[in-house]
Design an enzyme around this catalytic site. Structure first.
Site, PDB file in Angstrom:
ATOM      1  N   GLY A   1       0.917  -1.073   0.035  1.00 25.11           N
ATOM      2  CA  GLY A   1       0.156   0.021  -0.024  1.00 25.11           C
ATOM      3  C   GLY A   1       0.752   1.163   0.100  1.00 25.11           C
ATOM      4  N   THR A   2       1.872   1.149   0.554  1.00 26.05           N
ATOM      5  CA  THR A   2       2.863   2.363   1.031  1.00 26.05           C
ATOM      6  C   THR A   2       3.286   2.940  -0.692  1.00 26.05           C
ATOM      7  OG1 THR A   2       3.523   1.648   3.114  1.00 26.05           O
ATOM      8  CG2 THR A   2       5.205   3.171   1.968  1.00 26.05           C
TER       9      THR A   2
ATOM     10  N   ASN B   1      -7.215   4.112   9.837  1.00 26.20           N
ATOM     11  CA  ASN B   1      -6.560   2.624  10.429  1.00 26.20           C
ATOM     12  C   ASN B   1      -6.538   2.691  11.864  1.00 26.20           C
ATOM     13  OD1 ASN B   1      -4.552   4.709   9.521  1.00 26.20           O
ATOM     14  ND2 ASN B   1      -3.295   3.491  10.623  1.00 26.20           N
TER      15      ASN B   1
ATOM     16  N   GLN C   1      -7.419   0.122   4.189  1.00 25.63           N
ATOM     17  CA  GLN C   1      -8.108  -0.519   5.214  1.00 25.63           C
ATOM     18  C   GLN C   1      -9.654  -0.543   4.663  1.00 25.63           C
ATOM     19  OE1 GLN C   1      -7.068  -1.878   8.075  1.00 25.63           O
ATOM     20  NE2 GLN C   1      -5.166  -0.915   8.347  1.00 25.63           N
TER      21      GLN C   1
ATOM     22  N   SER D   1      -3.925  -3.048  -0.414  1.00 24.57           N
ATOM     23  CA  SER D   1      -2.965  -3.644   0.154  1.00 24.57           C
ATOM     24  C   SER D   1      -3.185  -5.178   0.283  1.00 24.57           C
ATOM     25  CB  SER D   1      -2.105  -3.137   1.433  1.00 24.57           C
ATOM     26  OG  SER D   1      -1.148  -4.000   1.775  1.00 24.57           O
ATOM     27  N   GLY D   2      -2.408  -6.128   0.034  1.00 29.99           N
ATOM     28  CA  GLY D   2      -2.812  -7.537   0.147  1.00 29.99           C
ATOM     29  C   GLY D   2      -3.028  -8.072   1.662  1.00 29.99           C
ATOM     30  N   HIS D   3      -1.941  -7.698   2.303  1.00 29.20           N
ATOM     31  CA  HIS D   3      -1.739  -8.478   3.869  1.00 29.20           C
ATOM     32  C   HIS D   3      -2.628  -7.981   4.756  1.00 29.20           C
ATOM     33  CE1 HIS D   3       0.397  -5.064   6.365  1.00 29.20           C
ATOM     34  NE2 HIS D   3       0.738  -4.639   5.211  1.00 29.20           N
TER      35      HIS D   3
ATOM     36  N   THR E   1      10.245  -7.617 -12.472  1.00 28.83           N
ATOM     37  CA  THR E   1       9.690  -8.667 -12.702  1.00 28.83           C
ATOM     38  C   THR E   1       8.433  -9.167 -11.867  1.00 28.83           C
ATOM     39  OG1 THR E   1      11.745  -9.720 -13.572  1.00 28.83           O
ATOM     40  CG2 THR E   1      10.035 -11.340 -12.992  1.00 28.83           C
TER      41      THR E   1
ATOM     42  N   CYS F   1       2.709   1.330  12.866  1.00 28.74           N
ATOM     43  CA  CYS F   1       3.843   1.899  12.390  1.00 28.74           C
ATOM     44  C   CYS F   1       4.351   3.215  13.216  1.00 28.74           C
ATOM     45  CB  CYS F   1       3.304   2.631  11.227  1.00 28.74           C
ATOM     46  SG  CYS F   1       2.623   1.515   9.963  1.00 28.74           S
TER      47      CYS F   1
HETATM   48  N1  PLP Z   1      -2.709   3.243   4.507  1.00 29.16           N
HETATM   49  C1  PLP Z   1      -3.430   2.435   5.599  1.00 29.16           C
HETATM   50  C2  PLP Z   1      -4.502   3.319   5.854  1.00 29.16           C
HETATM   51  C3  PLP Z   1      -3.002   1.478   6.265  1.00 29.16           C
HETATM   52  O1  PLP Z   1      -3.434   1.129   7.293  1.00 29.16           O
HETATM   53  C4  PLP Z   1      -1.432   1.120   5.989  1.00 29.16           C
HETATM   54  C5  PLP Z   1      -1.045  -0.097   6.940  1.00 29.16           C
HETATM   55  O2  PLP Z   1      -1.039  -0.146   7.763  1.00 29.16           O
HETATM   56  C6  PLP Z   1      -0.823   1.579   4.939  1.00 29.16           C
HETATM   57  C7  PLP Z   1      -1.335   2.637   4.067  1.00 29.16           C
HETATM   58  C8  PLP Z   1       0.493   0.803   4.399  1.00 29.16           C
HETATM   59  O3  PLP Z   1       0.230  -0.359   3.583  1.00 29.16           O
HETATM   60  P1  PLP Z   1       1.441  -1.403   3.688  1.00 29.16           P
HETATM   61  O4  PLP Z   1       1.592  -1.920   4.862  1.00 29.16           O
HETATM   62  O5  PLP Z   1       0.877  -2.353   2.733  1.00 29.16           O
HETATM   63  O6  PLP Z   1       2.579  -0.706   3.050  1.00 29.16           O
END
Ligand code: PLP
Length: 379
Positions: A71-72, A151, A181, A201-203, A239, A324
């Site tokens: 996601g970042t 989040n 989220q 984001s997948g995780h 890749t 984070c």
């Molecule tokens: N944006 C939000 C709202 C999130 O909660 C997060 C991760 O906690 C991210 C972005 C970042 O995603 P990633 O961990 O896949 O880089």
């Protein structure tokens, strides 16, 4: 210690069995999708099918989905290249003060490069209104960036209405939405929000870490962030992460098949908050969360890092804010104007459709013990 009791699904989620199986299958078929022989073409066909699956869940065409590493990366790409694309309009960006660090730190970086950033402040409930967004727009605004689900509070921001307000002001202003989220956690496909760009984001939904996607609306042409071999239609070189992509698509498909997941998640969160209020009367609910999987509570006057550690010693995983932050106080709760004792004692709880009442009871009992035995800064 046995299996941890996990209430930190907004930080990350366990890999779903369907995703694990897809990952292992794709690891065995290890061809490079760019290779011309059969083995490579098979990998390319798999990535094509996986892109179609993710696109269907986002409610868009496969060509509008670009796989990223997380996601970042999607947030960085959308902000940096989106701002650059509209530079001729001016150097003003509108965002909110409650975004994830992936957006806020990127905005800070852009500020260092001469961009002016307006950061909208939320109300006490962590909400931002379309009127605030509309009032912040200027003739030199290049881009607006707003998350769908916060989040830390679980508040759902009115992205669709904000997109309408921005596009009514000037359709040329790009709208980016951090949907990390929100993807498959709130009803409705995210492409329907009307934003130009949406990062996911997948995780956060049962895929392994290291895979995400950026939805780029048809007709919006961004310069790539990563240049090289021209994969992903020239937009994101490198890749393709075939195994992670396969797992991502499998997780998305499995979540989509589970039609009661949102109701079950909301029900277990509601049960937990109800039991908590009964067992620990001094607990305050900072935000019950509009999204089903996240809420924020506080034990005013307690130190949330201590509460989180004491719970961790009992095998219960919760977070003192976003994962984070690494111990720093939450910028989200701070900007909501909460009293200091509430900020000190803030804890985020996040849920999955598989969270059980037995787990919730264990959490409530551990929080009660913490409240009964730990010292507060108020006593
Ligand atoms: N944006 C939000 C709202 C999130 O909660 C997060 C991760 O906690 C991210 C972005 C970042 O995603 P990633 O961990 O896949 O880089």
């Amino acid at each position: 210690m046995g299996q941890p009791i996990y209430f930190d699904y907004a930080a990350t989620t366990p890999v779903r069995p369907e995703a694990r199986e897809a990952l292992l299958r794709a690891l065995d078929g290890f061809g490079n999708p760019s290779s011309r022989y059969g083995f490579g073409r098979e990998a390319a066909l798999r990535v094509k099918a996986d892109r179609e699956t993710v696109a269907a869940a986002l409610g868009c065409a496969p060509g509008e989905v670009i796989f990223t590493s997380c996601g970042t990366e999607g947030d960085n790409w959308a902000l940096r290249r989106g701002a650059e694309r509209n530079r001729r309009r001016g150097r003003h960006i509108v965002t909110t003060a409650i975004e994830h660090a992936a957006v806020l730190e990127t905005c800070k970086d852009l500020e260092g490069e001469g961009w002016e950033i307006t950061r909208l402040k939320p109300d006490r409930g962590g909400r931002i209104t379309p009127e605030q967004v509309r009032a912040a727009l200027r003739p030199d605004t290049a881009l607006v960036s707003m998350m769908l689900v916060n989040n830390e509070t679980g508040a759902v921001l009115p992205v669709a209405d904000c997109v309408k307000a921005v596009k009514a002001y000037d359709p040329a202003i790009l709208f980016h939405c951090d949907g990390v989220q929100g993807f498959l956690k709130v009803p409705g496909p995210l492409a329907r929000l009307g934003a130009d760009l949406v990062a996911v984001s997948g995780h956060k939904l049962g895929a392994p870490k290291g895979i995400g996607a950026l939805y780029v609306k048809k007709g919006v042409r961004l310069r790539p962030l990563l240049t090289g071999g021209g994969q992903e239609d020239g937009l994101r070189s490198g890749t393709e992460a075939t195994a992670q992509i396969a797992a991502f698509a499998a997780a998305v498909e499995a979540a989509g098949r589970d039609q009661t997941r949102l109701e079950r998640t909301a029900a277990i969160k509601g049960y937990t908050l109800e039991q908590l209020k009964k067992a620990v009367p001094r607990v305050e609910v900072i935000s019950a969360g509009d999204a089903p999987h996240i809420c924020a509570i506080s034990l005013p006057g307690y130190k949330s890092e201590v509460v989180v550690r004491v719970l961790g010693d009992r095998g219960i995983c919760v977070s003192s804010g976003s994962a984070c932050h690494r111990g720093k106080p939450s910028h989200v709760f701070a900007t909501m104007g909460l009293p200091k004792p509430w900020l000190d004692g803030a804890v985020r709880l996040s849920f999955s459709p598989e969270s059980t009442r037995a787990e919730a009871d264990a959490l409530v009992s551990a929080l009660k013990d913490a409240a009964d035995t730990l010292f507060t800064t108020l006593s």
